[in-house]
Scaffold this motif. Structure first.
Motif, PDB file in Angstrom:
ATOM      1  N   GLU A 114      48.714  29.361  28.498  1.00  0.00           N
ATOM      2  CA  GLU A 114      48.711  28.256  29.453  1.00  0.00           C
ATOM      3  C   GLU A 114      47.404  27.510  29.266  1.00  0.00           C
ATOM      4  OE1 GLU A 114      49.726  28.550  33.525  1.00  0.00           O
ATOM      5  OE2 GLU A 114      51.113  30.208  33.165  1.00  0.00           O
ATOM      6  N   PHE A 115      47.466  26.214  29.432  1.00  0.00           N
ATOM      7  CA  PHE A 115      46.242  25.434  29.295  1.00  0.00           C
ATOM      8  C   PHE A 115      46.252  24.303  30.301  1.00  0.00           C
ATOM      9  CE2 PHE A 115      49.323  23.399  26.654  1.00  0.00           C
ATOM     10  CZ  PHE A 115      49.013  22.060  26.658  1.00  0.00           C
ATOM     11  N   ASP A 116      45.100  23.772  30.541  1.00  0.00           N
ATOM     12  CA  ASP A 116      44.923  22.672  31.477  1.00  0.00           C
ATOM     13  C   ASP A 116      45.732  21.474  30.973  1.00  0.00           C
ATOM     14  OD1 ASP A 116      43.931  20.437  32.873  1.00  0.00           O
ATOM     15  OD2 ASP A 116      41.909  21.245  32.948  1.00  0.00           O
ATOM     16  N   PRO A 117      46.605  20.886  31.815  1.00  0.00           N
ATOM     17  CA  PRO A 117      47.397  19.724  31.372  1.00  0.00           C
ATOM     18  C   PRO A 117      46.535  18.541  30.920  1.00  0.00           C
ATOM     19  CG  PRO A 117      47.988  20.377  33.623  1.00  0.00           C
ATOM     20  CD  PRO A 117      46.918  21.313  33.148  1.00  0.00           C
ATOM     21  N   HIS A 118      45.274  18.548  31.302  1.00  0.00           N
ATOM     22  CA  HIS A 118      44.349  17.508  30.836  1.00  0.00           C
ATOM     23  C   HIS A 118      44.247  17.529  29.309  1.00  0.00           C
ATOM     24  CE1 HIS A 118      40.894  14.834  30.772  1.00  0.00           C
ATOM     25  NE2 HIS A 118      40.227  15.735  30.068  1.00  0.00           N
ATOM     26  N   PHE A 119      44.529  18.680  28.693  1.00  0.00           N
ATOM     27  CA  PHE A 119      44.428  18.808  27.247  1.00  0.00           C
ATOM     28  C   PHE A 119      45.785  18.705  26.546  1.00  0.00           C
ATOM     29  CE2 PHE A 119      40.662  20.980  28.935  1.00  0.00           C
ATOM     30  CZ  PHE A 119      39.702  20.119  28.408  1.00  0.00           C
TER      31      PHE A 119
END
Length: 192
Positions: free
Chosen positions: A41-46
């Motif tokens: 999972e990753f920050d949607p900003h990226f």
């Protein structure tokens, strides 16, 4: 009173033009190898988005904003595709201008001597899902001389958005495939 903050947010977001960019088509081998690298999972900003071009550079240029942890591929008509990246650790960061000298799918990794000296456990390896270069690599050169820096995939997608590499620009594997498919050899790369 709650309506005022909502209106303010709507006005601020109206100026943003984020548009999702669909995943590229991938081969059966790509799908098989990518499935072996756990997608964190990753920050949607990226996430990968089409945005208004913040760089002012000509279409086809790649601009890496190391402080933002974002890579922009400049498109025509004032647009760009923005990808989240990992960048060089402070001690190993690199900035400058280069060109894409060559491109490779599931490239072999041959760590430079100075990296092996720092980390004796690293060793050369063939391309594949556990290879640190991931699904694709764009090799960067300065006036025809290899810089030893790359824009490449990763086997550590959970680190996207961090300053953790030895100077290379890391991308999620699906993102580097997308960039690889869009960028020709000879493209200008600006890392700042």
């Amino acid at each position: 009173m709650r309506i005022i903050p909502l209106i303010a947010c709507a006005v601020l977001l109206a100026g943003c033009t984020f548009k999702a960019v669909p995943d590229p088509k991938i081969s059966a081998r790509d799908a098989e190898f990518m499935a072996l690298v756990p997608e964190a999972e990753f920050d949607p900003h990226f996430a990968r988005y089409q945005v208004s071009d913040p760089t002012g550079k000509p279409p086809g240029t790649i601009v890496v904003e190391t402080k933002e942890r974002q890579l922009y591929l400049v498109l025509p008509d004032g647009k760009a595709i923005r990808y989240g990246v990992s960048v060089g650790d402070e001690a190993y960061g690199w900035t400058g201008t280069a060109t894409v000298d060559r491109k490779a799918e599931w490239p072999a990794w041959n760590p430079p001597a100075e990296m092996i000296k720092r980390w004796p456990h690293v060793h050369a390896m063939q391309g594949g899902p556990m290879n640190p270069l991931g699904a694709r690599a764009l090799y960067l050169a300065d006036h025809g001389k290899d810089t030893l820096y790359r824009i490449h995939g990763t086997n550590e997608p959970e680190k996207i958005g961090q300053a953790v590499s030895s100077g290379c620009i890391r991308m999620r594997n699906i993102d580097v495939v997308d960039l690889f498919n869009r960028v020709p050899v000879g493209a200008t790369v600006i890392v700042r």
